[in-house]
Scaffold this active site. Structure first.
Site, PDB file in Angstrom:
ATOM      1  N   GLY A  54      38.234  65.357  47.083  1.00  0.00           N
ATOM      2  CA  GLY A  54      38.438  65.713  45.682  1.00  0.00           C
ATOM      3  C   GLY A  54      39.581  65.010  44.984  1.00  0.00           C
TER       4      GLY A  54
ATOM      5  N   TRP B 278      39.869  61.871  43.786  1.00  0.00           N
ATOM      6  CA  TRP B 278      39.431  61.154  42.581  1.00  0.00           C
ATOM      7  C   TRP B 278      39.045  62.163  41.490  1.00  0.00           C
ATOM      8  CZ3 TRP B 278      36.569  55.909  42.465  1.00  0.00           C
ATOM      9  CH2 TRP B 278      37.246  54.980  43.272  1.00  0.00           C
TER      10      TRP B 278
ATOM     11  N   ASP C  87      29.365  65.246  47.269  1.00  0.00           N
ATOM     12  CA  ASP C  87      29.631  64.693  48.593  1.00  0.00           C
ATOM     13  C   ASP C  87      28.823  65.464  49.622  1.00  0.00           C
ATOM     14  OD1 ASP C  87      32.185  62.765  49.676  1.00  0.00           O
ATOM     15  OD2 ASP C  87      31.097  63.924  51.182  1.00  0.00           O
TER      16      ASP C  87
ATOM     17  N   ASP D 243      23.759  65.719  49.930  1.00  0.00           N
ATOM     18  CA  ASP D 243      23.610  64.326  50.357  1.00  0.00           C
ATOM     19  C   ASP D 243      23.123  63.485  49.179  1.00  0.00           C
ATOM     20  OD1 ASP D 243      23.072  61.909  51.560  1.00  0.00           O
ATOM     21  OD2 ASP D 243      21.693  62.716  53.070  1.00  0.00           O
TER      22      ASP D 243
ATOM     23  N   ASP E 201      33.145  56.179  45.537  1.00  0.00           N
ATOM     24  CA  ASP E 201      34.052  55.834  46.633  1.00  0.00           C
ATOM     25  C   ASP E 201      33.365  56.132  47.956  1.00  0.00           C
ATOM     26  OD1 ASP E 201      36.522  54.766  47.436  1.00  0.00           O
ATOM     27  OD2 ASP E 201      37.376  56.757  47.763  1.00  0.00           O
TER      28      ASP E 201
ATOM     29  N   LYS F  11      33.111  51.217  45.384  1.00  0.00           N
ATOM     30  CA  LYS F  11      33.683  50.586  46.574  1.00  0.00           C
ATOM     31  C   LYS F  11      32.675  49.638  47.214  1.00  0.00           C
ATOM     32  CE  LYS F  11      35.945  53.061  49.586  1.00  0.00           C
ATOM     33  NZ  LYS F  11      36.186  54.077  50.653  1.00  0.00           N
TER      34      LYS F  11
END
Length: 251
Positions: free
Chosen positions: A94, A96, A118, A134, A158, A198
């Site tokens: 958490g 970000w 997440d 998911d 990320d 990312k």
């Protein structure tokens, strides 16, 4: 001792959020190898205890040192501002999401919306819609769109797959997640929206990069100072989304 500058404990960004901590490192903490702790675990613990970003994150009540990465990226690329609608992929634990909520000023009565997702269980962040699910599941895009209840101004990712230690395999896994994140972003971004994701060193794969350049005004790569020097991660930032060409369907 690394030559990388430690975070600074003062200063605020133009977007209203706190920027990363230039305080001196504390004295190095050495961890003795315990009977039930492997050498690799001991090395990881020692690195954590001596990481100025870990120390500063704890001092500020941030959930991870990764929070400083999005602060730096925002300070450079101006991704966040009050009122934005943001999706945070791979949000746990958490860090970000905390920064996004702060810089969009949701808790100050802002009109924006922040949705995080997440696969790992994570504690909710005040002001955000926090989903434990998911992202690669077929129903994930619809769940996110329902929570968002409108187009997004920014999609952040990320996400990272568990590393294998085999550089090529790890790169392919991260890129697969990046491609999924971008496909979702294409379906949900408003015109002028942005995407920050990312990837691993070597940059974004050619086909994906070409697609981003086709649909966005600018596409750049960056490695935040708070990203560990030994980490192969970099971030691709695509801004000025033009929308999908006519005739292409959403996800």
């Amino acid at each position: 001792m690394s030559s990388r500058k430690p975070p600074s404990s003062s200063g605020r960004s133009k977007g209203g959020g706190v920027s990363a901590p230039t305080v001196a490192r504390d004295l190095t903490v050495k961890v003795r190898t315990a009977r039930r702790r492997s050498n690799s675990s001991t090395q990881w613990l020692q690195r954590q205890l001596n990481d100025p970003y870990v120390q500063e994150a704890k001092r500020r009540g941030l959930r991870s040192r990764a929070a400083f990465k999005i602060m730096e990226l925002d300070d450079r690329f101006h991704l966040l501002r009050p009122g934005l609608r943001v999706v945070d992929l791979g949000a746990a634990p958490g860090g970000w999401t905390q920064v996004v909520v702060e810089r969009t000023r949701l808790l100050d009565g802002g009109r924006g919306c922040v949705v995080g997702i997440d696969i790992l269980p994570w504690e909710g962040v005040a002001g955000a819609h926090c989903l434990t699910h998911d992202f690669t599941a077929d129903d994930a895009p619809d769940l996110l769109k329902t929570a968002l209840n409108g187009p997004a101004d920014l999609v952040l990712s990320d996400m990272a797959a568990p590393t294998t230690g085999h550089r090529k395999t790890d790169h392919l896994r991260v890129m697969a997640l990046a491609e999924m994140a971008w496909d979702f972003a294409e379906s949900v971004l408003a015109p002028g929206g942005a995407f920050c994701c990312k990837v691993f060193q070597g940059g974004t794969e050619g086909a994906l990069l070409a697609r981003m350049k086709q649909l966005c005004e600018s596409v750049r790569h960056a490695k935040p100072a708070s990203s560990r020097a030994e980490s192969p991660e970099v971030y691709v930032i695509a801004q000025g989304f033009r929308g999908r060409p006519d005739g292409e369907e959403d996800l």
